[in-house]
Design a protein around this motif. Structure first.
Motif, PDB file in Angstrom:
ATOM      1  N   VAL A 157      -4.083 -18.823  14.967  1.00 24.10           N
ATOM      2  CA  VAL A 157      -4.382 -20.110  14.483  1.00 24.10           C
ATOM      3  C   VAL A 157      -5.570 -20.705  15.301  1.00 24.10           C
ATOM      4  O   VAL A 157      -5.115 -20.903  16.361  1.00 24.10           O
ATOM      5  CB  VAL A 157      -2.955 -20.972  14.253  1.00 24.10           C
ATOM      6  N   TYR A 158      -6.639 -21.094  14.987  1.00 24.18           N
ATOM      7  CA  TYR A 158      -7.870 -21.666  15.578  1.00 24.18           C
ATOM      8  C   TYR A 158      -7.868 -23.220  14.876  1.00 24.18           C
ATOM      9  O   TYR A 158      -8.039 -23.134  13.707  1.00 24.18           O
ATOM     10  CB  TYR A 158      -8.975 -20.721  15.841  1.00 24.18           C
ATOM     11  N   ARG A 159      -7.922 -24.016  15.731  1.00 21.52           N
ATOM     12  CA  ARG A 159      -8.128 -25.611  15.230  1.00 21.52           C
ATOM     13  C   ARG A 159      -8.867 -26.459  16.278  1.00 21.52           C
ATOM     14  O   ARG A 159      -8.665 -26.191  17.564  1.00 21.52           O
ATOM     15  CB  ARG A 159      -6.791 -25.812  14.644  1.00 21.52           C
ATOM     16  N   PRO A 160      -9.272 -27.495  15.600  1.00 22.56           N
ATOM     17  CA  PRO A 160      -9.869 -28.318  16.801  1.00 22.56           C
ATOM     18  C   PRO A 160      -8.883 -29.012  17.590  1.00 22.56           C
ATOM     19  O   PRO A 160      -7.767 -29.283  17.236  1.00 22.56           O
ATOM     20  CB  PRO A 160     -10.660 -29.469  15.752  1.00 22.56           C
ATOM     21  N   GLN A 161      -9.372 -29.400  18.918  1.00 24.71           N
ATOM     22  CA  GLN A 161      -8.302 -30.099  19.715  1.00 24.71           C
ATOM     23  C   GLN A 161      -8.381 -31.318  19.432  1.00 24.71           C
ATOM     24  O   GLN A 161      -7.359 -32.035  19.606  1.00 24.71           O
ATOM     25  CB  GLN A 161      -8.978 -29.802  21.251  1.00 24.71           C
ATOM     26  N   ALA A 162      -9.065 -32.165  18.770  1.00 23.89           N
ATOM     27  CA  ALA A 162      -9.330 -33.574  18.524  1.00 23.89           C
ATOM     28  C   ALA A 162      -8.123 -33.708  17.380  1.00 23.89           C
ATOM     29  O   ALA A 162      -7.746 -33.086  16.570  1.00 23.89           O
ATOM     30  CB  ALA A 162     -10.694 -33.850  17.814  1.00 23.89           C
ATOM     31  N   ASP A 163      -7.318 -35.038  17.644  1.00 24.32           N
ATOM     32  CA  ASP A 163      -6.302 -35.396  16.519  1.00 24.32           C
ATOM     33  C   ASP A 163      -6.860 -35.578  15.374  1.00 24.32           C
ATOM     34  O   ASP A 163      -8.161 -35.802  15.098  1.00 24.32           O
ATOM     35  CB  ASP A 163      -5.690 -36.466  17.137  1.00 24.32           C
ATOM     36  N   GLY A 164      -6.045 -35.067  14.125  1.00 23.21           N
ATOM     37  CA  GLY A 164      -6.623 -35.379  13.019  1.00 23.21           C
ATOM     38  C   GLY A 164      -6.104 -34.372  11.991  1.00 23.21           C
ATOM     39  O   GLY A 164      -5.339 -33.362  12.706  1.00 23.21           O
ATOM     40  N   ASN A 165      -6.157 -34.413  10.867  1.00 25.04           N
ATOM     41  CA  ASN A 165      -5.974 -33.266   9.997  1.00 25.04           C
ATOM     42  C   ASN A 165      -7.433 -32.783   9.264  1.00 25.04           C
ATOM     43  O   ASN A 165      -8.122 -33.440   9.088  1.00 25.04           O
ATOM     44  CB  ASN A 165      -4.994 -33.731   8.936  1.00 25.04           C
ATOM     45  N   TYR A 166      -7.328 -31.284   9.082  1.00 29.83           N
ATOM     46  CA  TYR A 166      -8.733 -30.739   8.797  1.00 29.83           C
ATOM     47  C   TYR A 166      -8.306 -29.568   7.670  1.00 29.83           C
ATOM     48  O   TYR A 166      -7.000 -28.956   7.553  1.00 29.83           O
ATOM     49  CB  TYR A 166      -8.916 -29.863  10.087  1.00 29.83           C
ATOM     50  N   PRO A 167      -9.160 -29.477   6.944  1.00 28.49           N
ATOM     51  CA  PRO A 167      -9.159 -28.280   5.877  1.00 28.49           C
ATOM     52  C   PRO A 167      -8.657 -26.899   6.487  1.00 28.49           C
ATOM     53  O   PRO A 167      -9.064 -26.763   7.777  1.00 28.49           O
ATOM     54  CB  PRO A 167     -10.382 -28.489   5.142  1.00 28.49           C
ATOM     55  N   ALA A 168      -8.205 -25.993   5.902  1.00 25.06           N
ATOM     56  CA  ALA A 168      -7.728 -24.840   6.292  1.00 25.06           C
ATOM     57  C   ALA A 168      -8.692 -23.623   5.578  1.00 25.06           C
ATOM     58  O   ALA A 168      -8.924 -23.620   4.443  1.00 25.06           O
ATOM     59  CB  ALA A 168      -6.321 -24.547   5.874  1.00 25.06           C
ATOM     60  N   ILE A 169      -8.922 -22.726   6.433  1.00 19.34           N
ATOM     61  CA  ILE A 169      -9.614 -21.325   6.126  1.00 19.34           C
ATOM     62  C   ILE A 169      -8.660 -20.059   6.462  1.00 19.34           C
ATOM     63  O   ILE A 169      -8.321 -20.129   7.590  1.00 19.34           O
ATOM     64  CB  ILE A 169     -10.955 -21.357   6.572  1.00 19.34           C
ATOM     65  N   ILE A 170      -8.102 -19.541   5.512  1.00 16.05           N
ATOM     66  CA  ILE A 170      -7.432 -18.232   5.544  1.00 16.05           C
ATOM     67  C   ILE A 170      -8.586 -17.133   5.672  1.00 16.05           C
ATOM     68  O   ILE A 170      -9.242 -17.148   4.989  1.00 16.05           O
ATOM     69  CB  ILE A 170      -6.541 -18.105   4.688  1.00 16.05           C
TER      70      ILE A 170
END
Length: 245
Positions: free
Chosen positions: A21-34
């Motif tokens: 899983v790779y994701r932004p460090q910034a708080d929040g929720n983000y769309p996902a890409i498989i």
């Protein structure tokens, strides 16, 4: 965006699937890409591609696509032995098992407070096929399919009438189809078979062919084309920004 990375073991009907899983460090929720890999699973180039996409504000999940057939953490080499094993796995695993993997990933995404409910798929080589295939899942809104192999033939293991070419008419997601015109694995006639099937099936898609060989996105080896790679990353980011955000 600065990103973070961790691994997650996800249970599927056919066993435990290690997912990166790779994701932004910034708080929040983000769309996902498989993000579906080549037959070699998560190599260093695949990890870098996932990081690039995550840095544009997405949660990117890279599953081990042949988890049933290898020990957790297996990465095959870009050599003859790796190609032979990866191709053996490709012709062993039924598409229906890939379908249940996708649903397990969708369910996992739905449980994470750092994800929205918008999901896309992306993949290269066999992963391009799996991104296309995953778009059969009604939760998938868009798919970026990069030099997808074996769609044209309907030969990958599956139940009768459940191959990806036949099921194209059931895809509701928007598709971004990327090809290399000098790709020996997907010559002109095979690409046109996929193209015509998309037209007849009434899918929403864009189609782009470049003067490039197979795996031109992979930033290792003599086929890598950095200029085209940057262009295609931009096209994928545009697709997902428009459809998922």
């Amino acid at each position: 965006m600065i990103i973070q990375q961790h691994s997650q073991d996800i249970e599927t009907p056919t066993g435990t699937m290690r997912t990166y899983v790779y994701r932004p460090q910034a708080d929040g929720n983000y769309p996902a890409i498989i993000f579906y890999s080549e037959i070699f699973q998560q190599t260093a180039p695949i990890a870098r591609s996932a990081a690039i996409m995550a840095g544009h504000g997405f949660v990117v999940l890279v599953p081990e696509v042949f988890h049933e057939l290898n020990p957790i953490g297996t990465v095959l080499g870009y050599d003859d032995a790796g190609k032979d094993k990866g191709n053996q796995d490709k012709w062993t695993k039924p598409l229906e098992h890939h379908d249940s993997d996708t649903q397990a990933l969708v369910s996992f995404i739905g449980q994470q407070d750092y994800c929205t409910d918008s999901i896309g798929t992306m993949g290269v080589c066999i992963g391009g096929h799996l991104a296309y295939r995953a778009a059969l899942n009604s939760n998938i809104l868009a798919a970026a399919c990069l030099y997808a192999t074996d769609i044209h033939s309907g030969d990958l293991p599956s139940d009768e009438g459940n191959d990806s070419l036949t099921r194209t008419k059931d895809i509701k997601a928007e598709l971004l189809m990327i090809w290399g015109k000098q790709d020996p694995h997907i010559p002109d006639a095979w690409r046109m078979l996929v193209h015509n099937n998309l037209l007849v099936s009434g899918n929403v898609f864009s189609w782009h062919e470049f003067n490039a060989s197979h795996a031109f996105m992979r930033d290792e080896g003599e086929r890598y084309d950095p200029q085209l790679a940057l262009r295609v990353y931009g096209m994928a980011v545009e697709l997902f920004n428009r459809t998922l955000k």
